[in-house]
Motif scaffolding. Structure first.
Motif, PDB file in Angstrom:
ATOM      1  N   ALA A  77       2.338  13.699 -34.114  1.00  0.00           N
ATOM      2  CA  ALA A  77       2.170  12.853 -35.301  1.00  0.00           C
ATOM      3  C   ALA A  77       2.118  11.382 -34.915  1.00  0.00           C
ATOM      4  O   ALA A  77       1.290  10.606 -35.430  1.00  0.00           O
ATOM      5  N   THR A  78       3.001  10.981 -33.985  1.00  0.00           N
ATOM      6  CA  THR A  78       3.028   9.579 -33.563  1.00  0.00           C
ATOM      7  C   THR A  78       1.760   9.213 -32.800  1.00  0.00           C
ATOM      8  O   THR A  78       1.158   8.159 -33.036  1.00  0.00           O
ATOM      9  N   LEU A  79       1.343  10.083 -31.870  1.00  0.00           N
ATOM     10  CA  LEU A  79       0.133   9.802 -31.101  1.00  0.00           C
ATOM     11  C   LEU A  79      -1.088   9.735 -32.012  1.00  0.00           C
ATOM     12  O   LEU A  79      -1.955   8.874 -31.838  1.00  0.00           O
ATOM     13  N   SER A  80      -1.142  10.647 -32.968  1.00  0.00           N
ATOM     14  CA  SER A  80      -2.287  10.648 -33.892  1.00  0.00           C
ATOM     15  C   SER A  80      -2.376   9.327 -34.641  1.00  0.00           C
ATOM     16  O   SER A  80      -3.475   8.795 -34.863  1.00  0.00           O
ATOM     17  N   HIS A  81      -1.214   8.792 -35.018  1.00  0.00           N
ATOM     18  CA  HIS A  81      -1.188   7.521 -35.746  1.00  0.00           C
ATOM     19  C   HIS A  81      -1.783   6.404 -34.900  1.00  0.00           C
ATOM     20  O   HIS A  81      -2.638   5.631 -35.353  1.00  0.00           O
ATOM     21  N   HIS A  82      -1.359   6.316 -33.624  1.00  0.00           N
ATOM     22  CA  HIS A  82      -1.851   5.241 -32.761  1.00  0.00           C
ATOM     23  C   HIS A  82      -3.307   5.449 -32.375  1.00  0.00           C
ATOM     24  O   HIS A  82      -4.085   4.492 -32.317  1.00  0.00           O
ATOM     25  N   ILE A  83      -3.682   6.704 -32.116  1.00  0.00           N
ATOM     26  CA  ILE A  83      -5.079   6.978 -31.774  1.00  0.00           C
ATOM     27  C   ILE A  83      -5.985   6.632 -32.954  1.00  0.00           C
ATOM     28  O   ILE A  83      -7.084   6.082 -32.786  1.00  0.00           O
ATOM     29  N   LYS A  84      -5.518   6.930 -34.165  1.00  0.00           N
ATOM     30  CA  LYS A  84      -6.301   6.602 -35.355  1.00  0.00           C
ATOM     31  C   LYS A  84      -6.539   5.091 -35.449  1.00  0.00           C
ATOM     32  O   LYS A  84      -7.661   4.643 -35.763  1.00  0.00           O
ATOM     33  N   ASN A  85      -5.509   4.302 -35.166  1.00  0.00           N
ATOM     34  CA  ASN A  85      -5.662   2.848 -35.224  1.00  0.00           C
ATOM     35  C   ASN A  85      -6.678   2.355 -34.199  1.00  0.00           C
ATOM     36  O   ASN A  85      -7.504   1.467 -34.483  1.00  0.00           O
ATOM     37  N   ILE A  86      -6.636   2.931 -33.000  1.00  0.00           N
ATOM     38  CA  ILE A  86      -7.585   2.522 -31.963  1.00  0.00           C
ATOM     39  C   ILE A  86      -9.006   2.919 -32.347  1.00  0.00           C
ATOM     40  O   ILE A  86      -9.952   2.131 -32.192  1.00  0.00           O
ATOM     41  N   GLN A 105     -10.186   3.313 -35.334  1.00  0.00           N
ATOM     42  CA  GLN A 105     -10.641   2.416 -36.398  1.00  0.00           C
ATOM     43  C   GLN A 105     -11.119   1.086 -35.837  1.00  0.00           C
ATOM     44  O   GLN A 105     -12.111   0.506 -36.288  1.00  0.00           O
ATOM     45  N   GLY A 106     -10.380   0.589 -34.810  1.00  0.00           N
ATOM     46  CA  GLY A 106     -10.817  -0.661 -34.168  1.00  0.00           C
ATOM     47  C   GLY A 106     -12.159  -0.502 -33.484  1.00  0.00           C
ATOM     48  O   GLY A 106     -13.028  -1.395 -33.567  1.00  0.00           O
ATOM     49  N   GLY A 118     -14.842  -0.433 -36.091  1.00  0.00           N
ATOM     50  CA  GLY A 118     -15.119  -1.769 -36.625  1.00  0.00           C
ATOM     51  C   GLY A 118     -15.971  -2.584 -35.676  1.00  0.00           C
ATOM     52  O   GLY A 118     -16.945  -3.246 -36.088  1.00  0.00           O
ATOM     53  N   GLY A 119     -15.621  -2.524 -34.371  1.00  0.00           N
ATOM     54  CA  GLY A 119     -16.426  -3.251 -33.390  1.00  0.00           C
ATOM     55  C   GLY A 119     -17.830  -2.696 -33.297  1.00  0.00           C
ATOM     56  O   GLY A 119     -18.810  -3.447 -33.195  1.00  0.00           O
ATOM     57  N   GLY A 120     -17.942  -1.349 -33.323  1.00  0.00           N
ATOM     58  CA  GLY A 120     -19.269  -0.738 -33.261  1.00  0.00           C
ATOM     59  C   GLY A 120     -20.119  -1.098 -34.466  1.00  0.00           C
ATOM     60  O   GLY A 120     -21.332  -1.286 -34.337  1.00  0.00           O
ATOM     61  N   TYR A 121     -19.477  -1.189 -35.637  1.00  0.00           N
ATOM     62  CA  TYR A 121     -20.219  -1.566 -36.849  1.00  0.00           C
ATOM     63  C   TYR A 121     -20.806  -2.977 -36.713  1.00  0.00           C
ATOM     64  O   TYR A 121     -21.971  -3.217 -37.058  1.00  0.00           O
ATOM     65  N   LEU A 122     -19.997  -3.911 -36.180  1.00  0.00           N
ATOM     66  CA  LEU A 122     -20.485  -5.287 -36.009  1.00  0.00           C
ATOM     67  C   LEU A 122     -21.631  -5.337 -35.008  1.00  0.00           C
ATOM     68  O   LEU A 122     -22.615  -6.072 -35.201  1.00  0.00           O
ATOM     69  N   ILE A 123     -21.495  -4.560 -33.914  1.00  0.00           N
ATOM     70  CA  ILE A 123     -22.574  -4.537 -32.925  1.00  0.00           C
ATOM     71  C   ILE A 123     -23.853  -4.002 -33.559  1.00  0.00           C
ATOM     72  O   ILE A 123     -24.951  -4.555 -33.358  1.00  0.00           O
ATOM     73  N   ASP A 124     -23.723  -2.936 -34.344  1.00  0.00           N
ATOM     74  CA  ASP A 124     -24.891  -2.348 -34.997  1.00  0.00           C
ATOM     75  C   ASP A 124     -25.539  -3.338 -35.958  1.00  0.00           C
ATOM     76  O   ASP A 124     -26.776  -3.486 -35.988  1.00  0.00           O
ATOM     77  N   GLN A 125     -24.692  -4.039 -36.737  1.00  0.00           N
ATOM     78  CA  GLN A 125     -25.240  -5.029 -37.677  1.00  0.00           C
ATOM     79  C   GLN A 125     -25.897  -6.182 -36.938  1.00  0.00           C
ATOM     80  O   GLN A 125     -26.954  -6.694 -37.356  1.00  0.00           O
ATOM     81  N   PHE A 185       8.556   5.740 -28.787  1.00  0.00           N
ATOM     82  CA  PHE A 185       7.928   5.591 -30.102  1.00  0.00           C
ATOM     83  C   PHE A 185       8.745   4.724 -31.061  1.00  0.00           C
ATOM     84  O   PHE A 185       8.516   4.757 -32.265  1.00  0.00           O
ATOM     85  N   GLU A 186       9.695   3.974 -30.530  1.00  0.00           N
ATOM     86  CA  GLU A 186      10.422   3.011 -31.353  1.00  0.00           C
ATOM     87  C   GLU A 186       9.758   1.647 -31.193  1.00  0.00           C
ATOM     88  O   GLU A 186       9.713   1.090 -30.097  1.00  0.00           O
ATOM     89  N   SER A 187       9.229   1.128 -32.268  1.00  0.00           N
ATOM     90  CA  SER A 187       8.527  -0.148 -32.205  1.00  0.00           C
ATOM     91  C   SER A 187       8.685  -0.894 -33.520  1.00  0.00           C
ATOM     92  O   SER A 187       8.674  -0.284 -34.590  1.00  0.00           O
ATOM     93  N   ASN A 188       8.849  -2.213 -33.414  1.00  0.00           N
ATOM     94  CA  ASN A 188       8.904  -3.053 -34.617  1.00  0.00           C
ATOM     95  C   ASN A 188       7.628  -3.870 -34.776  1.00  0.00           C
ATOM     96  O   ASN A 188       7.616  -4.865 -35.485  1.00  0.00           O
ATOM     97  N   LYS A 189       6.562  -3.422 -34.101  1.00  0.00           N
ATOM     98  CA  LYS A 189       5.297  -4.155 -34.158  1.00  0.00           C
ATOM     99  C   LYS A 189       4.330  -3.564 -35.183  1.00  0.00           C
ATOM    100  O   LYS A 189       3.196  -4.031 -35.291  1.00  0.00           O
ATOM    101  N   GLY A 190       4.772  -2.542 -35.901  1.00  0.00           N
ATOM    102  CA  GLY A 190       3.877  -1.916 -36.865  1.00  0.00           C
ATOM    103  C   GLY A 190       2.737  -1.212 -36.161  1.00  0.00           C
ATOM    104  O   GLY A 190       2.930  -0.509 -35.173  1.00  0.00           O
ATOM    105  N   ASN A 191       1.515  -1.409 -36.645  1.00  0.00           N
ATOM    106  CA  ASN A 191       0.346  -0.741 -36.076  1.00  0.00           C
ATOM    107  C   ASN A 191      -0.043  -1.284 -34.711  1.00  0.00           C
ATOM    108  O   ASN A 191      -0.854  -0.696 -34.006  1.00  0.00           O
ATOM    109  N   ARG A 192       0.525  -2.427 -34.319  1.00  0.00           N
ATOM    110  CA  ARG A 192       0.142  -3.038 -33.050  1.00  0.00           C
ATOM    111  C   ARG A 192       0.856  -2.420 -31.861  1.00  0.00           C
ATOM    112  O   ARG A 192       0.457  -2.617 -30.718  1.00  0.00           O
ATOM    113  N   GLY A 193       1.930  -1.692 -32.082  1.00  0.00           N
ATOM    114  CA  GLY A 193       2.711  -1.167 -30.971  1.00  0.00           C
ATOM    115  C   GLY A 193       2.728   0.343 -30.938  1.00  0.00           C
ATOM    116  O   GLY A 193       2.594   1.005 -31.962  1.00  0.00           O
ATOM    117  N   THR A 194       2.885   0.898 -29.721  1.00  0.00           N
ATOM    118  CA  THR A 194       2.966   2.345 -29.555  1.00  0.00           C
ATOM    119  C   THR A 194       4.400   2.814 -29.361  1.00  0.00           C
ATOM    120  O   THR A 194       4.673   4.008 -29.452  1.00  0.00           O
TER     121      THR A 194
END
Length: 569
Positions: A341-350, A352-353, A356-363, A507-516
């Motif tokens: 569950a924790t890995l899926s959360h971080h992988i999902k964030n990556i 999404q990033g 987002g970058g691919g969308y800008l390149i395409d545009q 998996f203890e982090s206080n960085k929110g989505n920025r930390g693993t």
């Protein structure tokens, strides 16, 4: 907290939490306690909490609900009740607080008036386990025991039970336990063959698990055991002693017994807390000529009683072992689920990033806007770095490893880390101050691993200063006679006191989505692999100091020479 713990059936080791409400039990997905069992009804039973008590009710199920072996319509559950629904046997448990109101009724006091108790006997358990058994082999009791041998036989029986208790308490390996039990039986009884059969948890059938012949190196012949005797023992849950089994009315002259040619046999159930886990079977055969010369029996009632007791002890040990293994399995599944569950959360964030970058390149390509393409590519690069860091941290945490040591200059490693971290610090408007010593330090280290450990510490410090206008991270090196300390100091937000104990947990982090939540645990693991550690001092609002402490002369197991060389310049 009440629960149903599955001790037998498809879901062995599963805990079902029993809440203080009304819960349905069955194989329907809408049931609060869902059983994946075809023999359970869709809505089989229910548990209701009323006035501090738990009531179990059968809801007109096809196969019935059983408590402690009896079919029930409604039952007031008590701790230890065995609930059987379909093929699953569950134990009802309530977690109590460890001490009760009677705690004050017992005092532990010092000896008074200088009086002391005298120890008059001791038993060293470990020594007993290591002793040879040659001097212990008991005399085989006969059917008629003279009065002057009664005390000797009783002593032998107590020693048998004592050694059985030692055997069942010293191992969590069921195969090893079964062999030890058979060894004890063969030392005590003049049997020719022995076999222990365990009940298959899924099918309920007996499966041979351990066998032994008295004659060493005897050609391995198939061992025939009477199905009639086994069925009788399992159904009646009582041990049997047969002498010339063909003449025993209980077996109705069964062909399976006659075919074996068995003169004498003992078969006892291995009955535990929750049912029969198997049987112990021993037998012996005597030629017709020898039997004609003597009427002495090899087995007697004392053997039967002792074997019943041994079977019960072995059953309890097997149940405890299965319970322990189920608990370990359940904990592993829970840890695996949490990790996924924790890995899926971080992988999902990556991901999404990257999207987002691919969308800008395409545009940017569609509009022929190179600036948009460059912006999108920078986003993709950052997320690629996150992927690399994430994967490397997972690999580091996944297994223990010995450092691949080589002579390296610790200053050079920190130079590279500071250079890599400069962009990250610039994006966060944080100043990096590397107080590089003039002395060259050559150490036997795993350069790549230490690089990752320091990179995590510096990256963590930069993130801690991200919200400050004057954020600064300082890196320094100090050397003592036996240690080198890499100090990473920041003036960031600091760490609360109640978070200090879990800051190095996975998996203890206080960085929110920025930390693993892997950076600090990875750094600590690398430090320990090098024989060092990480020390931490922090004050909320003032900043944090991490110190990577490494021994100058670690204890190397690969024969490499320990050394530290200092050269001016």
């Amino acid at each position: 907290m009440a629960s149903l713990y599955v001790v037998r059936g498809a879901g062995v080791g599963t805990h079902y939490l029993v809440r203080k409400t009304k819960q349905k039990i069955g194989r329907d997905n809408h049931c609060e306690i869902h059983l994946d069992d075809s023999e359970a009804s869709r809505v089989h039973a229910e548990i209701e909490y009323l006035d501090g008590k738990y009531f179990l009710r059968d809801l007109d199920s096809s196969n019935g609900t059983f408590v402690n072996g009896k079919r029930i319509d409604q039952h007031l559950l008590a701790v230890g009740d065995r609930v059987q629904i379909g093929r699953q046997l569950m134990l009802f448990r309530i977690a109590f607080r460890p001490f009760g109101p009677e705690d004050d009724d017992v005092d532990i006091v010092q000896n008074q008036n200088n009086e002391s108790s005298q120890i008059i006997g001791r038993v060293d358990i470990e020594q007993q386990l290591l002793e040879e058994t040659d001097d212990w082999t008991a005399k085989v009791p006969t059917a008629k025991v003279p009065s002057n041998q009664a005390s000797s036989q009783a002593k032998s029986h107590w020693e048998i039970m004592y050694r059985t208790a030692l055997a069942v308490s010293r191992t969590l390996d069921i195969d090893q336990l079964l062999h030890q039990i058979l060894d004890l039986i063969f030392q005590w009884v003049r049997c020719d063959r022995g076999c222990i059969m365990l009940t298959d948890l899924e099918s309920g059938e007996l499966r041979p698990s351990c066998r032994r012949n008295r004659v060493a190196n005897q050609p391995s012949a198939r061992m025939s055991i009477s199905k009639t005797i086994l069925e009788y023992v399992c159904k009646k849950e009582e041990g049997v002693l047969t002498s010339d089994a063909c003449d025993d009315d209980r077996w109705n002259s069964s062909a399976s017994i006659s075919a074996g040619g068995i003169r004498e046999a003992i078969c006892v159930p291995m009955k535990g807390r929750y049912g029969n886990v198997g049987v112990i079977y021993i037998d012996t055969s005597i030629s017709a000529g020898k039997h004609a010369l003597t009427s002495e029996r090899v087995f007697n009632e004392e053997h039967l009683k002792m074997l019943v007791a041994i079977g019960h002890q072995a059953a309890l040990a097997i149940e405890d072992t299965n319970y322990y293994q189920s608990m370990v399995h359940a904990e592993r599944l829970a840890a695996m689920g949490q990790t996924i569950a924790t890995l899926s959360h971080h992988i999902k964030n990556i991901v999404q990033g990257l999207r987002g970058g691919g969308y800008l390149i395409d545009q940017g390509i569609k509009t022929n806007d190179l600036a948009v393409v460059k912006n999108g590519w920078r986003i993709c690069e950052r997320n690629q770095e996150r992927i690399e860091t994430f994967v490397m941290d997972m690999l580091t945490m996944s297994k223990d490893r010995k450092p691949n040591r080589a002579a390296v200059d610790l200053r050079t490693i920190i130079d590279e880390v500071v250079e890599i971290s400069a962009t990250h610090a610039k994006d966060k408007s944080v100043s990096l101050n590397w107080q590089r010593p003039a002395t060259f330090l050559e150490l036997m280290l795993d350069g790549e691993a230490i690089h990752r450990a320091i990179l995590n510490l510096i990256g963590n410090a930069i993130d801690a200063c991200a919200d400050k206008s004057d954020g600064i991270v300082e890196i320094g090196l100090t050397t003592t006679s036996d240690q080198i300390r890499v100090e990473v100091r920041d003036n960031g937000i600091g760490i609360a006191e109640n978070d200090l104990n879990r800051i190095f947990s996975m998996f203890e982090s206080n960085k929110g989505n920025r930390g693993t939540g892997l950076g600090l645990p990875v750094s600590l693991k690398i430090a320990k692999e090098h024989g060092g550690t990480i020390e931490l001092r922090s004050e909320v609002g003032s900043g944090t100091i991490f110190e990577l402490v490494l021994p100058i002369k670690p204890n190397l197991s690969n024969g490499q020479e320990d050394r530290v060389r200092t050269i001016p310049g």
